[in-house]
Enzyme design. Sequence first.
Site, PDB file in Angstrom:
ATOM      1  N   GLU B  47      42.189  33.493  38.555  1.00  0.00           N
ATOM      2  CA  GLU B  47      41.163  32.665  39.209  1.00  0.00           C
ATOM      3  C   GLU B  47      39.802  32.892  38.544  1.00  0.00           C
ATOM      4  O   GLU B  47      39.410  34.041  38.298  1.00  0.00           O
ATOM      5  CB  GLU B  47      41.095  33.097  40.686  1.00  0.00           C
ATOM      6  CG  GLU B  47      40.103  32.341  41.533  1.00  0.00           C
ATOM      7  CD  GLU B  47      40.142  32.791  43.007  1.00  0.00           C
ATOM      8  OE1 GLU B  47      40.802  33.813  43.315  1.00  0.00           O
ATOM      9  OE2 GLU B  47      39.517  32.115  43.846  1.00  0.00           O
ATOM     10  N   LYS B 119      41.020  24.633  44.515  1.00  0.00           N
ATOM     11  CA  LYS B 119      41.490  25.482  45.627  1.00  0.00           C
ATOM     12  C   LYS B 119      41.328  24.745  46.966  1.00  0.00           C
ATOM     13  O   LYS B 119      40.254  24.218  47.257  1.00  0.00           O
ATOM     14  CB  LYS B 119      40.627  26.748  45.613  1.00  0.00           C
ATOM     15  CG  LYS B 119      41.093  27.901  46.451  1.00  0.00           C
ATOM     16  CD  LYS B 119      40.154  29.105  46.156  1.00  0.00           C
ATOM     17  CE  LYS B 119      40.583  30.367  46.850  1.00  0.00           C
ATOM     18  NZ  LYS B 119      39.706  31.505  46.475  1.00  0.00           N
ATOM     19  N   CYS B 155      44.925  31.729  44.925  1.00  0.00           N
ATOM     20  CA  CYS B 155      44.633  32.854  45.821  1.00  0.00           C
ATOM     21  C   CYS B 155      44.788  32.563  47.324  1.00  0.00           C
ATOM     22  O   CYS B 155      45.899  32.575  47.840  1.00  0.00           O
ATOM     23  CB  CYS B 155      43.234  33.378  45.507  1.00  0.00           C
ATOM     24  SG  CYS B 155      43.022  35.127  45.935  1.00  0.00           S
TER      25      CYS B 155
END
Lengths: 578, 578
Positions: B47, B119, B155
């Site tokens: 990330e 994300k 994540c």
Amino acid sequence: MSAMGRLRMALAQVDATVGDLVENGKVIVDRARQAVQAGAQLVVFPEMVLTGYPIEDLALRRSFATAARDEIDVLAGRLAESGCGAALIAVGYLDHDDEGPRNAAALIHDGRVIERYAKHHLPNYGVFDEFRYFVPGSRLPIVRFGGVDIGVLICEDIWREEGPTAELAAAGVDLAIVLNGSPYERAKDDTRGALVARRARELGAPLAYVNLVGAQDELVFDGDSMVVDAQGELLARSPQFVEDLLLLDLDLPQRAEETTGPDAAQIVRTTISADPLPVPEQPLAPPTVPPPLSEEAEVWSALVTGLRDYVAKNNFKTVLLGLSGGIDSAVVAALCVDAVGADRVHGVSMPSVYSSEHSRSDAADLAVRTGLHYQVQPIVDMVRVFVDQLGLTGLAEENVQARCRAVTLMGLSNQYGHLVLATGNKTELAVGYSTIYGDAVGGFAPIKDVPKTFVWRLAEWRNEEAQRRGETLPIPPNSITKPPSAELRPDQMDSDSLPDYPMLDAVLDAYVEGDQGYADLVAAGFDAELVERVVRMVDGAEYKRRQYPPGTKITLRAFGRDRRLPITSRWRERKPQG
Amino acid sequence: MSAMGRLRMALAQVDATVGDLVENGKVIVDRARQAVQAGAQLVVFPEMVLTGYPIEDLALRRSFATAARDEIDVLAGRLAESGCGAALIAVGYLDHDDEGPRNAAALIHDGRVIERYAKHHLPNYGVFDEFRYFVPGSRLPIVRFGGVDIGVLICEDIWREEGPTAELAAAGVDLAIVLNGSPYERAKDDTRGALVARRARELGAPLAYVNLVGAQDELVFDGDSMVVDAQGELLARSPQFVEDLLLLDLDLPQRAEETTGPDAAQIVRTTISADPLPVPEQPLAPPTVPPPLSEEAEVWSALVTGLRDYVAKNNFKTVLLGLSGGIDSAVVAALCVDAVGADRVHGVSMPSVYSSEHSRSDAADLAVRTGLHYQVQPIVDMVRVFVDQLGLTGLAEENVQARCRAVTLMGLSNQYGHLVLATGNKTELAVGYSTIYGDAVGGFAPIKDVPKTFVWRLAEWRNEEAQRRGETLPIPPNSITKPPSAELRPDQMDSDSLPDYPMLDAVLDAYVEGDQGYADLVAAGFDAELVERVVRMVDGAEYKRRQYPPGTKITLRAFGRDRRLPITSRWRERKPQG
């Protein structure tokens, strides 16, 4: 539409203390009673008034959240016992349910909480982090009180275009009340008044806007509560920076029948009383709108409010600051005297071998003018031991002087309990013209967010104000007119290290506040070499300061961007290529 | 299902530097080339690897956001020029569009960005503030590469039960890749491994989890990248706290035809290549799973990583710390030597009139054992001037000693460019047994989040480790065994002011980390008087420390709650009534 009835409302612009549920509860009961005694039927308090605002991670502490939730019910009982049971009272508080903490408003009547509203829109930018602390609400209550349909909103709800005003407008309300914890920002140009007027027109109903007043850490709440009518015309407004109880009679339509039209899913209707309220006996003085403050007066009031509340709410009795004879410490001293009174202000002149004669005489002059407690503590002997024993030279020697002053101030603080104030201004901190653990030491830095050129403007304004009032000018004229110097080496002048302050402040404002990049600044007409010099100073100072936090982080955010930047970072603003 | 094909993938567990787009880009190209040379067809980076993570308000700086967006295209070209064009390469970066900044993954192939994923779930608790910086994404790309359908997540997306795994599972993927910036936390008990296994089972497909390694300010990333199969079985794992390139062959189903089934609205399908990839020629070594580290070894590695990266990424060459002869400074010195090597560590013994003989001899012994640079600078003369001139007594006199040490360290830092380290532990800071602007001064505080009892465990573990390796024990045994003392007045002992450390640490852990209230603690069996004493110390110290920030805010958050509390607050934990 049916007949019109009269509703007397009160906007309670009060100063709450974070965490002090009991004391805030007393403030609410006292103000509600005062309002009810003046005939008020609806009393509106600001956002989170019961807990103080912002409470940050206290919202996540279970014991606190439970205590706050319990306290709103206790408060409802106390209000009824105090003769306020017949009124409808809106109080901001911390609610908590299965989904988490809520930034909520309780509608209290007859000894109990009739309805609760949880803020829909949580601000999460600048000084706000509400997504961290709260869960957004979705219900949208409308309560009928005395035949008047009242909608309730909280702060950010009216700042969003996609906010719930449209749903309330579609459902139809006769009055909207908005609870706020809206911090003061410099030069808002009455954005707030314009927004409130616009939302009232969208609702087609009067809107009452109630804001906190007073300071909490780096925020200052300026009050500025107001009521506008359905056309957006201002009916009444509270003064800024002082507690106030704004009373106003509104003539509103009476709804005789239940509303049957289809509502949006979020709307929840509750009826407290459908019949018209008795018309209050006592007449009210006509509503007032205070004249706007000058820019300097507004900033000065914000700084005084921030300092006064920080001292009081942290239980300090006295403040202590170093007096260099320069403009920054003179302005901070004058702020202190206005905030807490000369008898609670202690100034120390701390001359070194490089201090000029005028640095001592100007400091002494300031003490005489303001009446603060004054002493002289030379730092010559302390500095000599460090410099000789450690063999310090150059910048290391300059910094030791500032640090010996810090140890002196903190020693006196520990011995006598004073709050130490740091006197640095925004400009010198931005470019790193300051010593970490030296002049940056203190619990609060009153002018840390005020650019140097504005410090001068404030000094001149404060002296003119004294002249107008026929009082002694607090700030020595020589501190205003002499060229600024740090006096950490022989014949040092700020202009040896820095561009002229007006030009420097202009670049800083565009670079830091305006978020302009290198290319933008040059395109805007700033000299390319100057831009490069300033940008390098700022970036260098910023990283240095973040690597070694200077100690004082508390200041007032009303005057600039609150940037949260990584300490470790290799990002540097770059000159445009070619 | 059609035939199986082989995909060679590489998980690049690398250390990125915040803001250094150019250097991070080089790291990516170098690692990608190394992977491709080893036959990798898919290379996954963590990330935000191109920008570093977390970048905080840099995400909101226009010039930076533009530079980051441009750099991903530059990188795509460089990867192709470096012979990596045929591979599919996933790189985390800062994207930016009309709605705002995005925490994104670019899928790069053949010199360009083929697809972007933003994300979906933004964490906004603990150390995370992603709602402040990013706008959540809603598209969910699936790319077909070599006939294999690959889903990409970032994540937090896999930490939420309502996350996009279910949509990917419904659409059907053959492999999911997850880019992470997941900070190390003490005693996670492999929550991460268990979660990754569960998500793979839900997907019915292998899952590759790639994490950053290295430190950024108060966060340490431990790597711990891994691949699990569709049954959740661990196939391979990278070691913690070191850079690694994990190579693995996966046998995956080949999809010959286009998927036609109805997809959820968010799903976006892209085909890079539908034909099977060539089977890599070079054989791979069998995959490995490193044995888990002991608790002390894991914490020691985290502390060393945090310190090493803070020093390196902030461009310091050397570190400087005060050596008191006590356990805290001895452990910090040993950490420094492990992190940057003895030749870059400078220790100063700064005895006062109250310093014991053993405080000097133990400090000297430490210097000999570790080989760090050592000097003695008595503070007797400096302290005497302050105490005599200002008439300081009691606590004010004690604090001046700690502050003269701070001025000494900062003087040497300014003169020679060392980074000053603060050596305080979590326990003494929690209860306020520390001097603001004194021993709390420094740019970084390596053990500020380590409780005192754990400091002793680390010391013993590090010495045992040396013994196992046949090396000199770095920490003087006498520093471990002697009773702790601040030595700021005659015969002072920590036990004069504090409860026994094991009991104190137990209460602190329950009160601060466990968020237990007064009543909870007593109900849990702690002595009521002890609880009251500790709670008062913690609350008092917390407010004091927030009123006067001690200077060093940087520490490692892996070991405790990161609470953000208002400075001004009257909230105090209360004893249960009755």
